[in-house]
Design a protein around this motif. Structure first.
Motif, PDB file in Angstrom:
ATOM      1  N   TRP A 220      15.836  21.121   8.741  1.00 22.84           N
ATOM      2  CA  TRP A 220      16.306  19.144   8.706  1.00 22.84           C
ATOM      3  C   TRP A 220      17.036  18.695   7.501  1.00 22.84           C
ATOM      4  N   PRO A 221      17.503  19.149   6.204  1.00 22.22           N
ATOM      5  CA  PRO A 221      17.331  18.858   4.981  1.00 22.22           C
ATOM      6  C   PRO A 221      17.396  17.034   5.254  1.00 22.22           C
ATOM      7  N   GLY A 222      15.956  16.744   3.976  1.00 21.93           N
ATOM      8  CA  GLY A 222      15.525  15.222   4.609  1.00 21.93           C
ATOM      9  C   GLY A 222      14.780  15.269   3.044  1.00 21.93           C
ATOM     10  N   THR A 223      14.548  13.714   2.301  1.00 15.49           N
ATOM     11  CA  THR A 223      13.389  13.331   1.929  1.00 15.49           C
ATOM     12  C   THR A 223      12.231  12.421   1.985  1.00 15.49           C
ATOM     13  N   ILE A 224      10.923  12.094   0.896  1.00 18.61           N
ATOM     14  CA  ILE A 224       9.544  11.668   1.297  1.00 18.61           C
ATOM     15  C   ILE A 224      10.341  11.199   0.648  1.00 18.61           C
ATOM     16  N   VAL A 225      10.378   9.337   1.496  1.00 20.77           N
ATOM     17  CA  VAL A 225      10.712   8.716   0.067  1.00 20.77           C
ATOM     18  C   VAL A 225       8.929   7.260   0.279  1.00 20.77           C
ATOM     19  N   GLY A 226       8.177   7.855   0.797  1.00 26.50           N
ATOM     20  CA  GLY A 226       6.979   7.228   0.863  1.00 26.50           C
ATOM     21  C   GLY A 226       5.996   7.518   1.418  1.00 26.50           C
ATOM     22  N   TRP A 227       4.388   6.875   1.019  1.00 22.33           N
ATOM     23  CA  TRP A 227       3.891   7.962   1.927  1.00 22.33           C
ATOM     24  C   TRP A 227       2.984   6.658   1.709  1.00 22.33           C
ATOM     25  N   TRP A 228       1.755   7.311   2.594  1.00 24.68           N
ATOM     26  CA  TRP A 228       0.712   5.695   3.191  1.00 24.68           C
ATOM     27  C   TRP A 228      -0.970   6.662   3.740  1.00 24.68           C
ATOM     28  N   THR A 229      -1.545   6.674   3.022  1.00 32.56           N
ATOM     29  CA  THR A 229      -2.857   6.967   4.185  1.00 32.56           C
ATOM     30  C   THR A 229      -3.362   6.212   5.095  1.00 32.56           C
TER      31      THR A 229
ATOM     32  N   GLN B 277       0.339  -1.305   0.033  1.00 32.84           N
ATOM     33  CA  GLN B 277       0.065   0.138   0.438  1.00 32.84           C
ATOM     34  C   GLN B 277       0.967   1.323   0.000  1.00 32.84           C
ATOM     35  N   ILE B 278       2.558   0.958  -0.129  1.00 33.62           N
ATOM     36  CA  ILE B 278       3.608   2.655   0.567  1.00 33.62           C
ATOM     37  C   ILE B 278       3.551   2.548  -1.328  1.00 33.62           C
ATOM     38  N   ARG B 279       2.825   3.891  -1.402  1.00 32.66           N
ATOM     39  CA  ARG B 279       3.011   4.953  -2.538  1.00 32.66           C
ATOM     40  C   ARG B 279       4.563   5.531  -2.635  1.00 32.66           C
ATOM     41  N   THR B 280       5.088   5.323  -3.611  1.00 31.92           N
ATOM     42  CA  THR B 280       6.839   5.446  -3.744  1.00 31.92           C
ATOM     43  C   THR B 280       6.926   6.637  -4.024  1.00 31.92           C
ATOM     44  N   ALA B 281       7.658   8.250  -3.401  1.00 34.91           N
ATOM     45  CA  ALA B 281       7.898   8.989  -3.682  1.00 34.91           C
ATOM     46  C   ALA B 281       8.989   9.542  -3.083  1.00 34.91           C
ATOM     47  N   TYR B 282       9.470  10.539  -4.475  1.00 35.00           N
ATOM     48  CA  TYR B 282      10.667  11.052  -4.107  1.00 35.00           C
ATOM     49  C   TYR B 282      11.257  13.036  -3.598  1.00 35.00           C
ATOM     50  N   GLN B 283      10.835  13.361  -2.593  1.00 37.51           N
ATOM     51  CA  GLN B 283      10.535  14.739  -2.370  1.00 37.51           C
ATOM     52  C   GLN B 283      11.046  15.385  -1.418  1.00 37.51           C
ATOM     53  N   SER B 284      11.391  16.562  -1.674  1.00 35.23           N
ATOM     54  CA  SER B 284      12.513  16.921  -1.315  1.00 35.23           C
ATOM     55  C   SER B 284      11.630  17.840  -0.026  1.00 35.23           C
ATOM     56  N   VAL B 285      12.108  18.229   1.866  1.00 36.69           N
ATOM     57  CA  VAL B 285      11.659  17.878   2.759  1.00 36.69           C
ATOM     58  C   VAL B 285      12.393  18.936   3.764  1.00 36.69           C
ATOM     59  N   GLY B 286      11.818  19.972   3.902  1.00 38.16           N
ATOM     60  CA  GLY B 286      12.449  20.758   5.831  1.00 38.16           C
ATOM     61  C   GLY B 286      12.044  20.565   6.533  1.00 38.16           C
ATOM     62  N   VAL B 287      12.464  19.034   7.166  1.00 36.84           N
ATOM     63  CA  VAL B 287      11.956  19.223   9.023  1.00 36.84           C
ATOM     64  C   VAL B 287      12.788  19.911   9.973  1.00 36.84           C
ATOM     65  N   HIS B 288      11.357  20.753  11.400  1.00 38.68           N
ATOM     66  CA  HIS B 288      11.885  20.977  12.066  1.00 38.68           C
ATOM     67  C   HIS B 288      11.588  20.495  13.079  1.00 38.68           C
ATOM     68  N   ASP B 289      13.264  20.669  13.754  1.00 38.45           N
ATOM     69  CA  ASP B 289      13.137  19.939  14.655  1.00 38.45           C
ATOM     70  C   ASP B 289      12.483  20.461  16.673  1.00 38.45           C
ATOM     71  N   ARG B 290      12.066  20.053  17.758  1.00 40.18           N
ATOM     72  CA  ARG B 290      11.278  20.483  18.021  1.00 40.18           C
ATOM     73  C   ARG B 290      12.090  22.460  18.567  1.00 40.18           C
ATOM     74  N   ALA B 291      13.471  22.613  18.710  1.00 37.42           N
ATOM     75  CA  ALA B 291      14.126  23.970  18.610  1.00 37.42           C
ATOM     76  C   ALA B 291      13.871  24.576  17.934  1.00 37.42           C
TER      77      ALA B 291
END
Length: 98
Positions: A53-62, A35-49
Motif C-alpha cells: 500500500w503506498p503511504g507516507t510517514i509524517v511523524g516519528w517518536w521513540t 516529542q514528535i519528530r515531523t517527517a515526510y517519508q514515502s513508504v510501502g506498507v504491506h498488509d498480511r496478504a
C-alpha cells in the motif's frame, strides 16, 4: 455502495486501507505532541496478504523504553495512525539519489 474487490491497494478501497492501518495501530500509544519528530517519508506498507500500500510517514517518536513508532498515512485512508515501526511491513522508499 459496494467495496472494491480488486487487488489490495486499489484507489477507492478506503475500507480496506482503514483496516490495514487499524491493524498496524493496534495497541500503539499516541506520543506526547512535544516529542514528535515531523517527517515526510514515502513508504510501502504491506498488509498480511503481502500486498503493498503506498503511504507516507509524517511523524516519528521513540518511547522512553526504546520502541520506535511512526505516524503512517495510507493512500485511501481518511487519517494517519500511529504504529510501531516494523521494517518488515513498513518499507522506507528512497526519495532521491542513487
Amino acid at each position: 455502495m459496494t467495496e472494491s474487490r480488486g487487488r489490495a491497494g486499489t484507489v477507492g478501497d478506503t475500507t480496506t486501507a482503514e483496516r490495514v492501518l487499524e491493524e498496524l495501530a493496534k495497541g500503539c500509544p499516541t506520543p506526547p505532541e512535544n516529542q514528535i519528530r515531523t517527517a515526510y517519508q514515502s513508504v510501502g506498507v504491506h498488509d498480511r496478504a503481502g500486498w503493498p500500500w503506498p503511504g507516507t510517514i509524517v511523524g516519528w517518536w521513540t518511547s522512553p523504553d526504546g520502541v520506535t513508532t511512526c505516524q503512517v498515512r495510507l493512500s485511501g485512508a481518511s487519517a494517519p495512525r500511529w504504529a510501531v515501526y516494523d521494517p518488515d511491513r513498513i518499507i522506507l522508499l528512497v526519495q532521491s539519489g542513487t
